[in-house]
Design a protein around this motif. Structure first.
Motif, PDB file in Angstrom:
ATOM      1  N   GLY A 187       0.799  -1.206   0.000  1.00 12.43           N
ATOM      2  CA  GLY A 187       0.000   0.000   0.000  1.00 12.43           C
ATOM      3  C   GLY A 187       0.835   1.260   0.000  1.00 12.43           C
ATOM      4  O   GLY A 187       2.029   1.247   0.305  1.00 12.43           O
ATOM      5  N   LYS A 188       0.199   2.371  -0.316  1.00 10.39           N
ATOM      6  CA  LYS A 188       0.859   3.676  -0.352  1.00 10.39           C
ATOM      7  C   LYS A 188       1.190   4.130   1.065  1.00 10.39           C
ATOM      8  O   LYS A 188       0.330   4.146   1.946  1.00 10.39           O
ATOM      9  N   ASP A 189       2.447   4.489   1.278  1.00 12.02           N
ATOM     10  CA  ASP A 189       2.963   4.983   2.558  1.00 12.02           C
ATOM     11  C   ASP A 189       2.821   3.977   3.693  1.00 12.02           C
ATOM     12  O   ASP A 189       2.949   4.338   4.868  1.00 12.02           O
ATOM     13  N   ALA A 190       2.605   2.707   3.377  1.00  8.94           N
ATOM     14  CA  ALA A 190       2.427   1.694   4.418  1.00  8.94           C
ATOM     15  C   ALA A 190       3.715   1.463   5.196  1.00  8.94           C
ATOM     16  O   ALA A 190       3.677   1.253   6.416  1.00  8.94           O
ATOM     17  N   LEU A 238       4.778   4.140  13.784  1.00  7.86           N
ATOM     18  CA  LEU A 238       4.150   3.558  14.966  1.00  7.86           C
ATOM     19  C   LEU A 238       5.195   2.955  15.894  1.00  7.86           C
ATOM     20  O   LEU A 238       5.155   3.164  17.118  1.00  7.86           O
ATOM     21  N   LYS A 239       6.126   2.235  15.329  1.00  6.48           N
ATOM     22  CA  LYS A 239       7.142   1.556  16.135  1.00  6.48           C
ATOM     23  C   LYS A 239       8.082   2.556  16.794  1.00  6.48           C
ATOM     24  O   LYS A 239       8.318   2.519  18.008  1.00  6.48           O
ATOM     25  N   ARG A 240       8.599   3.480  16.016  1.00  5.13           N
ATOM     26  CA  ARG A 240       9.628   4.375  16.539  1.00  5.13           C
ATOM     27  C   ARG A 240       9.053   5.473  17.421  1.00  5.13           C
ATOM     28  O   ARG A 240       9.720   5.959  18.332  1.00  5.13           O
ATOM     29  N   ALA A 241       7.818   5.872  17.178  1.00  7.48           N
ATOM     30  CA  ALA A 241       7.186   6.847  18.074  1.00  7.48           C
ATOM     31  C   ALA A 241       6.998   6.244  19.459  1.00  7.48           C
ATOM     32  O   ALA A 241       7.212   6.914  20.484  1.00  7.48           O
ATOM     33  N   ARG A 265       7.778  13.420   0.312  1.00  7.24           N
ATOM     34  CA  ARG A 265       7.640  12.262  -0.573  1.00  7.24           C
ATOM     35  C   ARG A 265       6.483  11.368  -0.177  1.00  7.24           C
ATOM     36  O   ARG A 265       5.953  11.431   0.929  1.00  7.24           O
ATOM     37  N   ASN A 266       6.062  10.539  -1.125  1.00  7.28           N
ATOM     38  CA  ASN A 266       5.170   9.413  -0.865  1.00  7.28           C
ATOM     39  C   ASN A 266       5.944   8.124  -1.105  1.00  7.28           C
ATOM     40  O   ASN A 266       6.990   8.122  -1.759  1.00  7.28           O
ATOM     41  N   GLY A 267       5.404   7.031  -0.541  1.00  8.17           N
ATOM     42  CA  GLY A 267       6.068   5.748  -0.703  1.00  8.17           C
ATOM     43  C   GLY A 267       5.105   4.678  -1.173  1.00  8.17           C
ATOM     44  O   GLY A 267       3.915   4.688  -0.823  1.00  8.17           O
ATOM     45  N   TRP A 268       5.627   3.739  -1.970  1.00  4.67           N
ATOM     46  CA  TRP A 268       4.847   2.613  -2.470  1.00  4.67           C
ATOM     47  C   TRP A 268       5.619   1.324  -2.219  1.00  4.67           C
ATOM     48  O   TRP A 268       6.814   1.235  -2.533  1.00  4.67           O
TER      49      TRP A 268
END
Length: 301
Positions: free
Chosen positions: A81-84, A91-94, A245-248
């Motif tokens: 997914g996009k930005d998954a 979530l982990k690093r926060a 940026r966005n990520g895929w």
């Protein structure tokens, strides 16, 4: 390890760069170069996703050195997914860094130090921590923001932090987002009219600590404060990544990140892309805190 579809991954990367890269003409050239390299067999011998990611990243960045443009390898499996991949990492690093605010310290002389690391997390994950620490820091005589280990993050969180440091509405930055073939969409970032808790205000002195690792969203926070004249920057020249940026996810261990916007500061008329931010006081990163304390105490008298 999931098998590699070398050709499919590279073809999908080329398509996404063409459709989304902030500079369409450069994106088309980069995509054409990727396809040509794939046809010549450059990627076929890559033995695993980490090697493929390294080779493709070299070629993605060959045109203009954009450090946000990469096929990033992740040791942990990332969801599709996009930005998954970014969301999983956030979530982990926060959770490991108290919302990206791992340290608050009050030094002799009434100077507070707030460290934002490893990133400026989205406000959904960081707002409580940022609100608490900035409200506490507002009682100090001066403030040092330690961004030496800040690797990037959310521009809205940079805006939120800045909003505690001004009394009047202040134009911080302008983002130009690629909007398909219709041209750019402009989005201005201003300090917020209200923040929870207490503002430090405009008059108390502020310093920002930087290193060569300070990057992206950490640089935006630094540049906003430096160019507005609100803070003195102490440390090393930063990494030079100004394009959000966005990520895929293209493979369970590979994420394509593509810059989709560009920053323009209202004071300088430019950004830190590719060149980094030059500190006002240039010292090695490990000496930056001591030097910043000296600077603020001298200003406080």
């Amino acid at each position: 390890m999931t098998s590699l579809d070398h050709g499919g991954i590279v073809a999908r990367a080329a398509d996404l760069v063409t459709a989304n890269y902030v500079f369409p003409g450069i994106g088309e050239k980069i995509a054409a170069d990727l396809r040509a390299a794939a046809a010549a067999g450059r990627y076929a011998a890559a033995e695993g996703p980490e090697e493929l990611g390294r080779l493709v990243t070299e070629d993605l960045q060959a045109a203009n050195g954009d450090k946000h443009l990469r096929l990033a390898f992740h040791a942990e499996v990332v969801p599709d997914g996009k930005d998954a991949a970014a969301e999983q990492m956030f979530l982990k690093r926060a959770a490991e860094s108290c919302g990206g605010v791992p340290r608050f310290e009050l030094l002799e002389g009434g100077v507070a130090v707030v460290e934002f690391a490893p990133m400026l997390f989205p406000l959904a994950l960081s707002a409580d921590s940022v609100t608490a620490v900035m409200t506490l820091a507002a009682q100090a005589r001066g403030l040092i923001l330690d961004l030496r280990g800040n690797l990037g993050g959310d521009p809205y969180t940079a805006q939120y932090v800045c909003s505690y440091l001004f009394d009047e509405p202040t134009h911080l930055n302008t983002q130009f987002w690629r909007d398909g073939d219709a041209g750019d969409t402009e989005e201005q970032s201003w300090t917020l009219p209200h923040v929870p808790g207490r503002r430090l205000g405009r008059d108390k002195p502020v310093a920002v600590l930087t290193s060569g690792r300070t990057f992206s969203g950490g640089e935006e926070l630094t540049y906003n404060l430096q160019q507005s004249g609100r803070a003195v920057v102490v440390g090393e020249r930063t990494g030079g990544g100004a394009h959000p940026r966005n990520g895929w996810t293209l493979h369970p261990h590979l994420e394509l990140t593509v810059p989709v916007g560009r920053s323009v500061n209202p004071t300088s008329g430019t950004s830190w892309e590719g060149v980094g931010i030059a500190p006002d006081i240039d010292v090695p990163a490990e000496q930056a805190l001591e030097r910043a304390v000296q600077e603020l105490l001298a200003r406080l008298g």
